[in-house]
Enzyme design. Sequence first.
Site, PDB file in Angstrom:
ATOM      1  N   ASP A   7       0.868  -1.169   0.000  1.00 41.54           N
ATOM      2  CA  ASP A   7       0.000   0.000   0.000  1.00 41.54           C
ATOM      3  C   ASP A   7       0.911   1.228   0.000  1.00 41.54           C
ATOM      4  OD1 ASP A   7      -2.449   1.517   0.357  1.00 41.54           O
ATOM      5  OD2 ASP A   7      -1.797   1.811   2.435  1.00 41.54           O
ATOM      6  N   ASP A   9      -0.250   5.083   0.771  1.00 39.20           N
ATOM      7  CA  ASP A   9      -0.512   6.137   1.743  1.00 39.20           C
ATOM      8  C   ASP A   9      -0.491   5.606   3.171  1.00 39.20           C
ATOM      9  OD1 ASP A   9      -0.929   8.115  -0.292  1.00 39.20           O
ATOM     10  OD2 ASP A   9      -2.887   7.206  -0.673  1.00 39.20           O
TER      11      ASP A   9
END
Length: 216
Positions: A7, A9
């Site tokens: 991922d 953010d």
Amino acid sequence: MALALFDLDHTLINGDSDLAWGEFMVEQGIADASFLDAHEAYFDQYVQGTLDIDEFLNFALEPLGKHPRQALDNWHQRFMQQKIEPMFQPKAEELLNYHRQRGDVLVIITATNAFVTTPIAQRLNVDQLIATTPEEVNNEYTGKPFGIPCFQAGKVKRLHAWLEQTHHSLAGSFFYSDSHNDLPLLESVENPVVVDPDQQLNQIAEQRGWPVISLR
């Protein structure tokens, strides 16, 4: 050689690139303050797990359809310098290098749209990016999303479509994430790793015995 999925953010970077893009547009006079207020409200829904992704994307991508691609790309260069560079984390780059040295295939998989995230992935030297796709016509953005949003269960669907195209598999795979919204993908890999997690994901990780690390 395994897949190492990340991922973006609040995982590889210490912040939210999508929200930061909204802040940047307001600061540059590209959008007014009400845009950021609405963006922050959507972000709160994301944190709570109640976000309507289609509604959000129609809102967030609309400004891309109002400006020429060249202007957007020029703004993005300043955005990288002002907003994203301070979010990079040395420990995250060390983790990426660890998987490179193993010979793993590195993939960033993110709900944030590809306009925002492609230069970030390039800066991190990660060639493979699976992200929410803004619609384009004649190399200009329409302001609408295209295809399946790369969000929650949509991340799994987008990943499996990519696996079919590239003939990779999930054998030995890793996925690193901070958010409970990524639970469907964390459950799909052999090695889920929780990174600086939100409260809900932290509780799930404790219950399931998943490793929890910090890159901050």
